[in-house]
Design a protein around this motif. Structure first.
Motif, short mmCIF file in Angstrom:
data_model
loop_
_atom_site.label_atom_id
_atom_site.label_comp_id
_atom_site.label_asym_id
_atom_site.label_seq_id
_atom_site.Cartn_x
_atom_site.Cartn_y
_atom_site.Cartn_z
N GLN A 152 0.79 -1.24 0.00
CA GLN A 152 0.00 0.00 0.00
C GLN A 152 0.82 1.28 0.00
O GLN A 152 0.33 2.31 -0.48
N VAL A 153 2.03 1.25 0.52
CA VAL A 153 2.77 2.50 0.72
C VAL A 153 3.08 3.21 -0.59
O VAL A 153 2.83 4.40 -0.74
N GLY A 154 3.64 2.51 -1.57
CA GLY A 154 3.93 3.13 -2.86
C GLY A 154 2.71 3.79 -3.48
O GLY A 154 2.72 4.99 -3.80
N PRO A 155 1.61 3.03 -3.68
CA PRO A 155 0.41 3.64 -4.25
C PRO A 155 -0.14 4.82 -3.42
O PRO A 155 -0.62 5.80 -3.99
N GLN A 156 -0.06 4.75 -2.10
CA GLN A 156 -0.53 5.86 -1.27
C GLN A 156 0.32 7.11 -1.52
O GLN A 156 -0.21 8.23 -1.56
N ILE A 157 1.62 6.93 -1.68
CA ILE A 157 2.49 8.08 -1.94
C ILE A 157 2.17 8.68 -3.31
O ILE A 157 2.12 9.90 -3.46
N ALA A 158 1.94 7.83 -4.31
CA ALA A 158 1.56 8.34 -5.64
C ALA A 158 0.32 9.22 -5.53
O ALA A 158 0.25 10.29 -6.16
#
Length: 184
Positions: A128-134
């Motif tokens: 989840q972290v990568g997509p949340q940052i995007a």
């Protein structure tokens, strides 16, 4: 100048880690650690692209002071700079808090073309972290990347699906989550 930011997480080397009875979080000091394996695929991808583009690679990790070891490894591997985000306030952070902190770091570093993440961390398995940052940075994102080709200011990216692959064109700056098939 082109700049790639690679996010690396320090994770326990084993699944045998103590849990703090009060905070219900991992007692990271009780375990040997390593760089999250999926994040190493992201770092390798950035280093490979750096050879073609001359980009600067900034490695970023969020964790306790001992996470500096992950960053030292990244510098030895080919990163040009390293940033450690460390505070007792980060202890036990969920994906939302982590993504807010890492997005703030990306903003502070600035002037990036690509943000690289591993598919997921082995100590959380949420991806989840990568997509949340995007989302927080209003960037296009491609997950489960298996191939990257430069196309001017864009990339042609091959993405793994459950039943095959998808190829798409994405403008930079963008965020990519990398899987092991990217670096066979």
């Amino acid at each position: 100048m082109k700049r790639y930011i690679v996010f690396l997480k320090q994770v326990p080397l084993s699944t045998k880690v103590e849990i703090d009875p009060v905070t219900k979080t991992l007692k990271r000091s009780s375990a040997l650690t390593r760089t999250n394996p999926d994040d190493l695929h992201a770092l390798q991808t950035a280093v490979n692209l750096k050879k073609k583009t001359g980009a600067e690679i900034v490695a970023v990790s969020m964790g306790p002071e001992m996470a500096v070891e992950v960053l030292r490894g990244a510098l030895q591997y080919g990163a040009d700079k390293a940033v450690l985000l460390s505070s007792r306030a980060f202890a036990g952070s969920d994906t939302l808090c982590t993504s807010k902190s890492l997005a703030a770091a990306a903003r502070k570093i600035g002037d990036y073309d690509l943000l690289f993440f591993g598919k997921m961390a082995v100590d959380g398995d949420t991806a989840q972290v990568g997509p949340q940052i995007a989302e927080k940075l209003h960037l296009p994102q491609v997950t489960y990347v298996t191939d990257i080709k430069k196309d001017g200011n864009s990339l042609i990216v091959k993405r793994q699906l459950e039943d095959g692959y998808m190829e798409l064109k994405v403008n930079t700056p963008c965020l990519l989550t990398c899987i092991k098939e990217l670096n066979t």
